[in-house]
Design an enzyme around this catalytic site. Structure first.
Site, PDB file in Angstrom:
ATOM      1  N   LYS A  13       0.830  -1.216   0.000  1.00 33.13           N
ATOM      2  CA  LYS A  13       0.000   0.000   0.000  1.00 33.13           C
ATOM      3  C   LYS A  13       0.861   1.261   0.000  1.00 33.13           C
ATOM      4  O   LYS A  13       0.653   2.169  -0.803  1.00 33.13           O
ATOM      5  CB  LYS A  13      -0.938   0.016   1.228  1.00 33.13           C
ATOM      6  N   ARG A  88      -9.820   0.638   8.951  1.00 32.67           N
ATOM      7  CA  ARG A  88      -9.431  -0.738   9.250  1.00 32.67           C
ATOM      8  C   ARG A  88     -10.525  -1.488   9.984  1.00 32.67           C
ATOM      9  O   ARG A  88     -10.365  -2.689  10.248  1.00 32.67           O
ATOM     10  CB  ARG A  88      -8.184  -0.731  10.126  1.00 32.67           C
ATOM     11  N   ARG A 127      11.425  -5.579   5.154  1.00 33.45           N
ATOM     12  CA  ARG A 127      11.133  -4.153   4.910  1.00 33.45           C
ATOM     13  C   ARG A 127      12.042  -3.226   5.728  1.00 33.45           C
ATOM     14  O   ARG A 127      12.278  -3.447   6.899  1.00 33.45           O
ATOM     15  CB  ARG A 127       9.670  -3.873   5.300  1.00 33.45           C
ATOM     16  N   ARG A 161      10.897  -1.181  11.416  1.00 41.19           N
ATOM     17  CA  ARG A 161       9.817  -0.987  12.381  1.00 41.19           C
ATOM     18  C   ARG A 161       9.851  -2.066  13.463  1.00 41.19           C
ATOM     19  O   ARG A 161      10.098  -3.229  13.170  1.00 41.19           O
ATOM     20  CB  ARG A 161       8.468  -1.031  11.651  1.00 41.19           C
ATOM     21  N   ARG A 172      -0.949  -9.453  13.261  1.00 43.26           N
ATOM     22  CA  ARG A 172      -1.493  -8.408  12.385  1.00 43.26           C
ATOM     23  C   ARG A 172      -2.322  -9.012  11.256  1.00 43.26           C
ATOM     24  O   ARG A 172      -3.324  -8.437  10.830  1.00 43.26           O
ATOM     25  CB  ARG A 172      -0.350  -7.543  11.836  1.00 43.26           C
TER      26      ARG A 172
HETATM   27  P1  ADP Z   1       0.856  -2.168   7.759  1.00 48.04           P
HETATM   28  O1  ADP Z   1       0.303  -1.641   6.488  1.00 48.04           O
HETATM   29  O2  ADP Z   1       2.186  -2.826   7.609  1.00 48.04           O
HETATM   30  O3  ADP Z   1      -0.109  -2.995   8.534  1.00 48.04           O
HETATM   31  P2  ADP Z   1       0.575   0.432   9.106  1.00 48.04           P
HETATM   32  O4  ADP Z   1       1.743   1.327   9.094  1.00 48.04           O
HETATM   33  O5  ADP Z   1      -0.596   0.751   8.249  1.00 48.04           O
HETATM   34  O6  ADP Z   1       1.154  -1.005   8.780  1.00 48.04           O
HETATM   35  O7  ADP Z   1       0.041   0.268  10.596  1.00 48.04           O
HETATM   36  C1  ADP Z   1       0.884  -0.072  11.663  1.00 48.04           C
HETATM   37  C2  ADP Z   1       0.079  -0.203  12.945  1.00 48.04           C
HETATM   38  O8  ADP Z   1      -0.519   1.052  13.265  1.00 48.04           O
HETATM   39  C3  ADP Z   1      -1.099  -1.175  12.891  1.00 48.04           C
HETATM   40  O9  ADP Z   1      -0.710  -2.518  13.141  1.00 48.04           O
HETATM   41  C4  ADP Z   1      -1.999  -0.605  13.996  1.00 48.04           C
HETATM   42  O10 ADP Z   1      -1.509  -0.959  15.285  1.00 48.04           O
HETATM   43  C5  ADP Z   1      -1.807   0.888  13.829  1.00 48.04           C
HETATM   44  N1  ADP Z   1      -2.809   1.477  12.897  1.00 48.04           N
HETATM   45  C6  ADP Z   1      -2.557   2.066  11.697  1.00 48.04           C
HETATM   46  N2  ADP Z   1      -3.698   2.470  11.114  1.00 48.04           N
HETATM   47  C7  ADP Z   1      -4.704   2.131  11.971  1.00 48.04           C
HETATM   48  C8  ADP Z   1      -6.125   2.247  11.930  1.00 48.04           C
HETATM   49  N3  ADP Z   1      -6.757   2.805  10.882  1.00 48.04           N
HETATM   50  N4  ADP Z   1      -6.818   1.764  12.986  1.00 48.04           N
HETATM   51  C9  ADP Z   1      -6.212   1.218  14.041  1.00 48.04           C
HETATM   52  N5  ADP Z   1      -4.894   1.051  14.141  1.00 48.04           N
HETATM   53  C10 ADP Z   1      -4.126   1.501  13.115  1.00 48.04           C
HETATM   54  P1  ADP Z   2       2.149  -1.896   3.207  1.00 43.37           P
HETATM   55  O1  ADP Z   2       2.163  -0.398   3.185  1.00 43.37           O
HETATM   56  O2  ADP Z   2       0.949  -2.471   2.523  1.00 43.37           O
HETATM   57  O3  ADP Z   2       2.318  -2.453   4.588  1.00 43.37           O
HETATM   58  P2  ADP Z   2       4.766  -1.688   1.844  1.00 43.37           P
HETATM   59  O4  ADP Z   2       4.467  -0.829   0.682  1.00 43.37           O
HETATM   60  O5  ADP Z   2       5.490  -1.100   2.987  1.00 43.37           O
HETATM   61  O6  ADP Z   2       3.402  -2.401   2.351  1.00 43.37           O
HETATM   62  O7  ADP Z   2       5.564  -2.969   1.309  1.00 43.37           O
HETATM   63  C1  ADP Z   2       6.081  -3.950   2.213  1.00 43.37           C
HETATM   64  C2  ADP Z   2       7.481  -4.376   1.762  1.00 43.37           C
HETATM   65  O8  ADP Z   2       7.380  -5.164   0.567  1.00 43.37           O
HETATM   66  C3  ADP Z   2       8.419  -3.228   1.424  1.00 43.37           C
HETATM   67  O9  ADP Z   2       9.729  -3.577   1.858  1.00 43.37           O
HETATM   68  C4  ADP Z   2       8.352  -3.108  -0.095  1.00 43.37           C
HETATM   69  O10 ADP Z   2       9.612  -2.693  -0.630  1.00 43.37           O
HETATM   70  C5  ADP Z   2       8.051  -4.533  -0.522  1.00 43.37           C
HETATM   71  N1  ADP Z   2       7.106  -4.626  -1.659  1.00 43.37           N
HETATM   72  C6  ADP Z   2       6.062  -3.807  -1.933  1.00 43.37           C
HETATM   73  N2  ADP Z   2       5.406  -4.206  -3.034  1.00 43.37           N
HETATM   74  C7  ADP Z   2       6.041  -5.340  -3.452  1.00 43.37           C
HETATM   75  C8  ADP Z   2       5.842  -6.236  -4.569  1.00 43.37           C
HETATM   76  N3  ADP Z   2       4.845  -6.054  -5.455  1.00 43.37           N
HETATM   77  N4  ADP Z   2       6.694  -7.278  -4.689  1.00 43.37           N
HETATM   78  C9  ADP Z   2       7.710  -7.469  -3.791  1.00 43.37           C
HETATM   79  N5  ADP Z   2       7.945  -6.661  -2.736  1.00 43.37           N
HETATM   80  C10 ADP Z   2       7.122  -5.605  -2.566  1.00 43.37           C
END
Ligand code: ADP
Ligand code: ADP
Ligand code: ZN
Length: 217
Positions: A13, A88, A127, A161, A172
């Site tokens: 994302k 979410r 990541r 992270r 998660r």
């Molecule tokens: P990822 O896409 O890898 O799950 P995010 O950076 O979006 O990670 O979120 C990291 C953490 O932040 C989540 O696991 C949650 O604890 C919190 N968080 C982020 N967005 C929300 C949301 N909309 N509602 C509740 N918790 C959230």
């Molecule tokens: P999200 O925001 O959904 O949690 P990220 O954009 O942070 O996900 O991507 C998670 C990890 O996977 C990052 O290290 C990114 O470089 C890698 N990544 C993202 N898209 C792809 C893909 N299509 N194929 C392989 N690795 C990816």
């Protein structure tokens, strides 16, 4: 254009949101980034959120809804925004509908990034991010051109992270499937839902997203 990117942790994302931001001139709103900034600043919200995030659980709807309400009113959102990580839960989705209605604006699309669980664990475990500019990388899938140097800013310090470890990822993913996946039928019923194959390589996913969203823009 106003979009939601929906997908499990590690789906891509954030990576794709940055590219959509450049193409359509709209703001990226990452609630995860906002919460990490609060935690780093040591604010009251940040202190409360930190432990919850490290456990892989969701921060309370109240906090998130308040935070997002303030954010979408800011100037850089005037042309539109990409929500990355919000909503979410169903309560967050309902609150968002209310906020948009009050501002007399509508969502244009909700896009699901579909990725298998096994791929997610590998993506999250590898990541890391440039500490200076926030650009994202991956140990295997998205290396900087020169090892140890950020392509975007030349920075040489990177961060991982606290919640990006194999144990927390499992929690998660359960939370995603229990609380966030039900939003797919919610937006399907509103006629807004589209999807792309998030298993493709990064550039391939971008091509598919642009093709889908150029029709909306
Ligand atoms: P990822 O896409 O890898 O799950 P995010 O950076 O979006 O990670 O979120 C990291 C953490 O932040 C989540 O696991 C949650 O604890 C919190 N968080 C982020 N967005 C929300 C949301 N909309 N509602 C509740 N918790 C959230
Ligand atoms: P999200 O925001 O959904 O949690 P990220 O954009 O942070 O996900 O991507 C998670 C990890 O996977 C990052 O290290 C990114 O470089 C890698 N990544 C993202 N898209 C792809 C893909 N299509 N194929 C392989 N690795 C990816
Ligand atoms: Zn950088």
């Amino acid at each position: 254009m106003r979009l939601i990117l929906l997908g499990p942790p590690g789906a891509g994302k954030g990576t794709q949101a940055k590219r959509l931001m450049d193409r359509y001139g709209i703001a990226q709103i990452s609630t995860g980034d906002m919460l990490r900034a609060e935690a780093a600043a040591g604010s009251e919200v940040g202190r409360e959120a930190k432990a919850v995030m490290e456990a892989g659980k969701l921060v309370s709807d109240d906090i998130l809804i308040r935070m997002l309400g303030g954010r979408i009113g800011q100037a850089d959102c005037a042309k539109g925004f990409i929500l990355d990580g919000f909503p979410r839960t169903e309560a967050q989705a309902v609150a968002l509908d209310g906020m948009l209605e009050q501002k007399a604006i509508k969502l244009d699309a909700v896009v699901e990034l579909r990725v298998n669980n096994s791929a997610l664990v590998d993506r999250i475990a590898g990541r890391y991010t440039c500490a200076a500019c926030g650009v994202g990388y991956h140990d295997a899938f998205q290396k900087p051109k020169r090892a140890g140097v950020c392509d975007a800013c030349g920075g040489e310090t990177f961060t991982r992270r606290a919640d990006d470890n194999r144990e927390t990822v499992a929690a998660r993913l359960v939370v995603y499937h229990d609380q966030t996946a039900p939003l797919l039928p919610y937006y399907q019923a509103q006629g807004l839902l589209g999807g792309v194959n998030g298993m493709a390589e990064i550039d391939g996913v971008t091509v598919e997203l642009f093709a889908l969203l150029d029709k909306v823009a």
